[in-house]
Design a protein around this motif. Structure first.
Motif, PDB file in Angstrom:
ATOM      1  N   PHE A 191       0.832  -0.873  -0.045  1.00  0.00           N
ATOM      2  CA  PHE A 191      -0.156   0.269   0.359  1.00  0.00           C
ATOM      3  C   PHE A 191       0.741   1.297   0.274  1.00  0.00           C
ATOM      4  O   PHE A 191      -0.049   2.204  -0.217  1.00  0.00           O
ATOM      5  N   ILE A 192       1.768   1.256   0.428  1.00  0.00           N
ATOM      6  CA  ILE A 192       2.965   2.193   0.632  1.00  0.00           C
ATOM      7  C   ILE A 192       3.209   2.537  -0.693  1.00  0.00           C
ATOM      8  O   ILE A 192       2.876   4.027  -1.307  1.00  0.00           O
ATOM      9  N   GLY A 193       3.253   1.971  -1.861  1.00  0.00           N
ATOM     10  CA  GLY A 193       4.047   2.076  -3.540  1.00  0.00           C
ATOM     11  C   GLY A 193       2.014   2.494  -3.745  1.00  0.00           C
ATOM     12  O   GLY A 193       2.725   3.554  -4.754  1.00  0.00           O
ATOM     13  N   VAL A 194       1.440   2.261  -3.492  1.00  0.00           N
ATOM     14  CA  VAL A 194       0.191   3.150  -4.302  1.00  0.00           C
ATOM     15  C   VAL A 194       0.074   4.735  -3.394  1.00  0.00           C
ATOM     16  O   VAL A 194      -0.525   5.628  -3.900  1.00  0.00           O
ATOM     17  N   LEU A 195       0.461   4.719  -2.130  1.00  0.00           N
ATOM     18  CA  LEU A 195       0.137   6.213  -2.116  1.00  0.00           C
ATOM     19  C   LEU A 195       1.330   6.970  -3.068  1.00  0.00           C
ATOM     20  O   LEU A 195       1.339   8.113  -3.037  1.00  0.00           O
ATOM     21  N   GLY A 196       2.603   5.937  -3.329  1.00  0.00           N
ATOM     22  CA  GLY A 196       3.188   7.139  -3.736  1.00  0.00           C
ATOM     23  C   GLY A 196       2.563   7.511  -5.296  1.00  0.00           C
ATOM     24  O   GLY A 196       2.551   8.285  -5.669  1.00  0.00           O
ATOM     25  N   ILE A 197       2.173   6.847  -6.284  1.00  0.00           N
ATOM     26  CA  ILE A 197       1.337   6.743  -6.863  1.00  0.00           C
ATOM     27  C   ILE A 197      -0.042   7.902  -6.610  1.00  0.00           C
ATOM     28  O   ILE A 197      -0.121   8.726  -7.520  1.00  0.00           O
ATOM     29  N   ALA A 198      -0.169   7.832  -5.837  1.00  0.00           N
ATOM     30  CA  ALA A 198      -1.416   8.436  -5.373  1.00  0.00           C
ATOM     31  C   ALA A 198      -1.223   9.844  -5.029  1.00  0.00           C
ATOM     32  O   ALA A 198      -1.761  10.709  -5.374  1.00  0.00           O
ATOM     33  N   SER A 199      -0.024  10.066  -4.063  1.00  0.00           N
ATOM     34  CA  SER A 199       1.050  11.422  -3.935  1.00  0.00           C
ATOM     35  C   SER A 199       0.513  12.395  -5.340  1.00  0.00           C
ATOM     36  O   SER A 199       1.603  13.305  -5.624  1.00  0.00           O
ATOM     37  N   ALA A 200       1.664  11.527  -6.064  1.00  0.00           N
ATOM     38  CA  ALA A 200       2.127  12.326  -7.555  1.00  0.00           C
ATOM     39  C   ALA A 200       0.781  12.674  -8.414  1.00  0.00           C
ATOM     40  O   ALA A 200       1.029  13.154  -8.662  1.00  0.00           O
ATOM     41  N   ASP A 201      -0.248  12.400  -8.122  1.00  0.00           N
ATOM     42  CA  ASP A 201      -1.769  12.580  -9.266  1.00  0.00           C
ATOM     43  C   ASP A 201      -1.868  13.780  -8.053  1.00  0.00           C
ATOM     44  O   ASP A 201      -2.733  14.765  -8.857  1.00  0.00           O
ATOM     45  N   LYS A 236      12.133  -1.678   2.048  1.00  0.00           N
ATOM     46  CA  LYS A 236      12.273  -0.487   2.580  1.00  0.00           C
ATOM     47  C   LYS A 236      10.836   0.506   2.150  1.00  0.00           C
ATOM     48  O   LYS A 236      10.651   0.890   0.868  1.00  0.00           O
ATOM     49  N   ALA A 237      10.495   1.224   2.779  1.00  0.00           N
ATOM     50  CA  ALA A 237       9.399   2.345   3.229  1.00  0.00           C
ATOM     51  C   ALA A 237       9.764   2.922   2.076  1.00  0.00           C
ATOM     52  O   ALA A 237       8.493   3.374   0.963  1.00  0.00           O
ATOM     53  N   TRP A 238      10.543   4.365   2.342  1.00  0.00           N
ATOM     54  CA  TRP A 238      11.184   5.101   1.731  1.00  0.00           C
ATOM     55  C   TRP A 238      10.784   4.667  -0.131  1.00  0.00           C
ATOM     56  O   TRP A 238      10.923   5.492  -1.067  1.00  0.00           O
ATOM     57  N   SER A 239      11.725   3.349  -0.406  1.00  0.00           N
ATOM     58  CA  SER A 239      11.997   3.247  -1.927  1.00  0.00           C
ATOM     59  C   SER A 239      10.954   2.640  -2.668  1.00  0.00           C
ATOM     60  O   SER A 239      10.222   3.282  -3.908  1.00  0.00           O
ATOM     61  N   LEU A 240      10.078   2.185  -1.585  1.00  0.00           N
ATOM     62  CA  LEU A 240       8.338   1.609  -2.431  1.00  0.00           C
ATOM     63  C   LEU A 240       7.392   2.894  -2.497  1.00  0.00           C
ATOM     64  O   LEU A 240       7.589   2.668  -3.818  1.00  0.00           O
ATOM     65  N   TYR A 241       7.443   4.347  -1.439  1.00  0.00           N
ATOM     66  CA  TYR A 241       7.239   4.304  -2.190  1.00  0.00           C
ATOM     67  C   TYR A 241       7.649   5.579  -2.927  1.00  0.00           C
ATOM     68  O   TYR A 241       7.127   6.278  -3.803  1.00  0.00           O
ATOM     69  N   THR A 242       8.488   6.123  -3.034  1.00  0.00           N
ATOM     70  CA  THR A 242       9.720   6.988  -4.189  1.00  0.00           C
ATOM     71  C   THR A 242       9.376   6.095  -5.159  1.00  0.00           C
ATOM     72  O   THR A 242       9.059   6.449  -6.566  1.00  0.00           O
ATOM     73  N   GLY A 272       6.411   4.431  -5.959  1.00  0.00           N
ATOM     74  CA  GLY A 272       5.168   4.782  -6.885  1.00  0.00           C
ATOM     75  C   GLY A 272       5.277   5.500  -7.388  1.00  0.00           C
ATOM     76  O   GLY A 272       4.307   6.298  -8.802  1.00  0.00           O
ATOM     77  N   LEU A 273       5.519   6.914  -6.837  1.00  0.00           N
ATOM     78  CA  LEU A 273       5.822   8.148  -6.731  1.00  0.00           C
ATOM     79  C   LEU A 273       6.435   8.615  -8.497  1.00  0.00           C
ATOM     80  O   LEU A 273       5.919   9.479  -8.994  1.00  0.00           O
ATOM     81  N   ILE A 274       7.752   8.044  -8.785  1.00  0.00           N
ATOM     82  CA  ILE A 274       8.647   8.734  -9.436  1.00  0.00           C
ATOM     83  C   ILE A 274       7.487   7.270 -10.471  1.00  0.00           C
ATOM     84  O   ILE A 274       7.638   8.513 -12.225  1.00  0.00           O
ATOM     85  N   ILE A 275       7.217   6.956 -10.888  1.00  0.00           N
ATOM     86  CA  ILE A 275       6.413   6.047 -11.780  1.00  0.00           C
ATOM     87  C   ILE A 275       5.350   6.914 -12.385  1.00  0.00           C
ATOM     88  O   ILE A 275       5.324   6.791 -13.292  1.00  0.00           O
ATOM     89  N   GLN A 276       4.577   7.980 -11.421  1.00  0.00           N
ATOM     90  CA  GLN A 276       3.848   7.807 -12.114  1.00  0.00           C
ATOM     91  C   GLN A 276       3.813   9.708 -12.280  1.00  0.00           C
ATOM     92  O   GLN A 276       3.302  10.204 -13.715  1.00  0.00           O
ATOM     93  N   PHE A 277       4.909   9.602 -11.794  1.00  0.00           N
ATOM     94  CA  PHE A 277       5.251  11.577 -12.256  1.00  0.00           C
ATOM     95  C   PHE A 277       5.696  11.073 -13.726  1.00  0.00           C
ATOM     96  O   PHE A 277       6.430  12.764 -14.592  1.00  0.00           O
ATOM     97  N   ALA A 278       6.210  10.722 -14.443  1.00  0.00           N
ATOM     98  CA  ALA A 278       7.125  10.069 -15.138  1.00  0.00           C
ATOM     99  C   ALA A 278       5.928  10.023 -16.475  1.00  0.00           C
ATOM    100  O   ALA A 278       6.071   9.796 -17.259  1.00  0.00           O
ATOM    101  N   ASN A 279       4.535  10.597 -15.586  1.00  0.00           N
ATOM    102  CA  ASN A 279       4.034  10.517 -17.375  1.00  0.00           C
ATOM    103  C   ASN A 279       3.181  12.308 -17.369  1.00  0.00           C
ATOM    104  O   ASN A 279       2.389  11.624 -16.287  1.00  0.00           O
ATOM    105  N   PRO A 280       3.543  13.125 -18.087  1.00  0.00           N
ATOM    106  CA  PRO A 280       3.072  14.205 -18.148  1.00  0.00           C
ATOM    107  C   PRO A 280       2.043  14.277 -18.904  1.00  0.00           C
ATOM    108  O   PRO A 280       1.201  15.580 -18.703  1.00  0.00           O
ATOM    109  N   LYS A 281       1.280  13.554 -19.424  1.00  0.00           N
ATOM    110  CA  LYS A 281       0.126  13.686 -19.587  1.00  0.00           C
ATOM    111  C   LYS A 281      -1.161  13.336 -18.871  1.00  0.00           C
ATOM    112  O   LYS A 281      -2.504  13.577 -19.303  1.00  0.00           O
TER     113      LYS A 281
END
Length: 209
Positions: free
Chosen positions: A40-50, A108-114, A116-125
Motif C-alpha cells: 500500500f505504501i507504493g500505492v500512496l506514492g502513485i496517489a501522491s503524484a496524481d 524499504k518503505a521510502w523506496s516503495l513510496y518513491t 510509485g511516485l516516480i513512475i506516475q510523475f514520469a507521465n506528463p499526460k
C-alpha cells in the motif's frame, strides 16, 4: 458543486485510473513481491503524484507548463527515458521483474513510496488530463476552494482503491504458483507495455492537451 457534474467527474476519473499502465504494473509487482499490506505504501506514492498533478492544474501552473514548449519537453523526455529504461530492464533482466513464485520479499518503505511516485510523475499526460478536465467541472458561482478539495479528495480515494486492487491482484497471482512460462509471458507483456507507453508518450504534443 452540481451533483450531476460531480458524478461525471468521478466516473471519468475512475475510468482514467483503471486503464492499465506503468503505475498499475508497479502496483502489481509490489503486491506480488511483498504479499502484504506494505504494498500500500507504493500505492500512496502513485496517489501522491496524481495529487501533485491535480494541485498544479488547480492553481493554473499546469496550463503554463503545457504552454511552455521547453518545460513540457523536459518533463516529457524525462518520462519517456524512464519508461523505456524500465521496459528494457523488465525485458532483458535475468530474473523476472514481477515475481509470482510465492516467496515474499521485503522492501524499504521510502523506496516503495518513491518508486510509485516516480513512475506516475514520469507521465506528463496526467498533467494535461487534469488541466483539460478541471475547468469543465468548476462552477464559477460556487466556492472554488470547496470544489477543488472535493475533487482532489475523490481523485486520491480513486487512486487508492484502483491501485490497491492491482496490488491485491499481484499478491493473489503470486500465491497461485504460476508456471514459469506464464510468469515469463506476464513479464514480457509488462516490459512491452512500458516500452509502448514510452514511445506513445514521445508523440505527445503540448499544443493539443
Amino acid at each position: 458543486m452540481n451533483i450531476e457534474h460531480y458524478s461525471i467527474f468521478l466516473i471519468t476519473t475512475l475510468l482514467l485510473v483503471m486503464v492499465p499502465g506503468p503505475s498499475a504494473m508497479v502496483a502489481s509487482a509490489q503486491g506480488a513481491s511483498l504479499q502484504s499490506k506494505k504494498a500500500f505504501i507504493g500505492v500512496l506514492g502513485i496517489a501522491s503524484a496524481d495529487i501533485a498533478f491535480f494541485a498544479l492544474s488547480a492553481t493554473g501552473i499546469a496550463t503554463l507548463i503545457i504552454a511552455s514548449s521547453t518545460m513540457f519537453m523536459v518533463i516529457k523526455w524525462l518520462g519517456v527515458l524512464f519508461l523505456i529504461y524500465l521496459g528494457l530492464s523488465v525485458l532483458f533482466s535475468k530474473s523476472p521483474a514481477i515475481k509470482f513464485d510465492g516467496q515474499k520479499t521485503d522492501g524499504k518503505a521510502w523506496s516503495l513510496y518513491t518508486r510509485g511516485l516516480i513512475i506516475q510523475f514520469a507521465n506528463p499526460k496526467a498533467l494535461m488530463y487534469f488541466s483539460a478536465l478541471l475547468p469543465q467541472f468548476i462552477d464559477p458561482d460556487k466556492p472554488l476552494t470547496q470544489q477543488i478539495l472535493i475533487m482532489g479528495f475523490s481523485l486520491f480515494l480513486a487512486d487508492l482503491l484502483v491501485y490497491s486492487s492491482y496490488a491485491f491482484m499481484g499478491s493473489y497471482l503470486a500465491k497461485q504458483k504460476l508456471k514459469s512460462w506464464a510468469v515469463g509471458l506476464i513479464n514480457k507483456t509488462a516490459g512491452t507495455a512500458l516500452l509502448y507507453t514510452g514511445f506513445k508518450m514521445a508523440l505527445l504534443d503540448n499544443r493539443h492537451p
